[in-house]
Design an enzyme around this catalytic site. Structure first.
Site, PDB file in Angstrom:
ATOM      1  N   HIS A 198       0.831  -1.195   0.000  1.00 63.85           N
ATOM      2  CA  HIS A 198       0.000   0.000   0.000  1.00 63.85           C
ATOM      3  C   HIS A 198       0.872   1.256   0.000  1.00 63.85           C
ATOM      4  O   HIS A 198       1.885   1.326   0.707  1.00 63.85           O
ATOM      5  CB  HIS A 198      -0.889   0.035   1.241  1.00 63.85           C
ATOM      6  CG  HIS A 198      -2.110  -0.838   1.151  1.00 63.85           C
ATOM      7  ND1 HIS A 198      -3.021  -0.729   0.130  1.00 63.85           N
ATOM      8  CD2 HIS A 198      -2.562  -1.833   1.976  1.00 63.85           C
ATOM      9  CE1 HIS A 198      -3.997  -1.620   0.318  1.00 63.85           C
ATOM     10  NE2 HIS A 198      -3.735  -2.302   1.421  1.00 63.85           N
ATOM     11  N   CYS A 254       0.089   2.676  -4.629  1.00 67.00           N
ATOM     12  CA  CYS A 254      -0.701   3.878  -4.910  1.00 67.00           C
ATOM     13  C   CYS A 254       0.076   5.133  -4.518  1.00 67.00           C
ATOM     14  O   CYS A 254       0.943   5.094  -3.637  1.00 67.00           O
ATOM     15  CB  CYS A 254      -2.017   3.833  -4.133  1.00 67.00           C
ATOM     16  SG  CYS A 254      -3.096   2.458  -4.545  1.00 67.00           S
TER      17      CYS A 254
END
Length: 294
Positions: A198, A254
């Site tokens: 992440h 991301c």
């Protein structure tokens, strides 16, 4: 001399990064990496950026002698579009360089060593809204590639994964891994750094970001230890790396566009898939660096 021309003085190493998306975007997963032509993949799932890169590199065989940085970025964007992924990969670097040059990240000088840090976090046991399925596979697939194609030795590859068998990718362990590879690397070495997991963004806490947000790497223990800001990655990994070390990073997460706060950012162009030749200079990294000396 412009500030952008002075900035590389602060970064001794030649650092280049491919990020899976722009700062404002999310980076997708794929359900079946075998569709990307990866030989003997570690599992079905994987990151779209990592899988796309490997598809191109394996398609070109051997050591990418005939593909440039420009062509690589073009093909990555084309393949992602074909798979209906909206993310736009980009290149950032510590100094300007000719993107028509051959893509390579494994050149070493006489007596140089090839080193790697590979981080893959699936956030096992943290709930379906947090857990990922392909990040560990990304690391294993990339590890096989750099060993078999580029001659990295396993003894010089440090793997951090939340699989119970490798070093746990906590915030403390990740930062220690970066500090250790900085301490062990010297002129003539090359360093490959991989992160699949992440990525996030937090409100800028020191006024150095044009968009008001720091990009972040999210360790496995983020709920307790917090996220790793781009300012800290710049300070612990990029700035102290020795002159003469060639560093290449792949950030498959991301909000990763400027996660290393490198000063030059290159993105694919319009629908004709050109690469923007004039970089965007990132002032935030300079300010982060200068504030260390106040």
């Amino acid at each position: 001399m412009s500030l952008s021309n002075r900035y590389p003085i602060f970064i001794d190493a030649d650092v280049r990064m491919i990020s899976g998306c722009r700062d404002s975007q999310q980076s997708a997963d794929v359900g079946n990496v075998a569709e990307f032509g990866i030989p003997d993949p570690a599992g079905r799932s994987g990151g779209a950026c990592t899988s796309t890169l490997l598809r191109i590199l394996y398609d070109k065989k051997k050591k990418c002698d005939d593909i440039s940085w420009t062509e690589l970025l073009r093909r990555m964007r084309k393949e992602l579009r074909r798979g209906r992924y909206s993310q736009i990969p980009q290149i950032s670097s510590s100094r300007p360089f000719d993107h028509a040059n051959r893509f390579n990240f494994a050149d070493v000088g006489p007596g140089g060593t090839k080193r790697a840090i590979m981080i893959g976090i699936n956030y096992v046991g943290q709930g379906e809204q947090v857990e990922l399925s392909g990040c560990q596979n990304d690391v294993l697939n990339i590890k096989e590639y750099i060993m078999n194609v580029h001659g990295f030795e396993e003894s010089n590859i440090l793997v951090l994964m939340d699989d119970g068998r490798h070093i746990k990718p906590t915030k403390k362990n990740i930062l220690k891994a970066y500090s250790d590879i900085v301490a062990n690397s010297q002129a003539g070495d090359c360093v490959y750094s991989h992160f699949s997991g992440h990525g996030g963004s937090l409100p800028d806490d020191n006024g150095d970001e044009d968009d008001g947000f720091d990009e972040t790497m999210i360790p496995v223990d983020f709920k307790r230890a917090g996220q790793i800001r781009d300012d800290l990655l710049l300070e612990k990994f990029v700035l102290p790396m020795a002159a003469g070390v060639n560093v290449f990073c792949l950030m498959d997460c991301c909000h990763s566009g400027t996660i290393l706060d490198l000063p030059y950012v290159y993105t694919p162009g319009d629908e004709k898939e050109n690469v923007v030749d004039t970089p965007c200079f990132c002032l935030g990294g300079v300010l982060s660096f200068l504030k260390r000396f106040k």
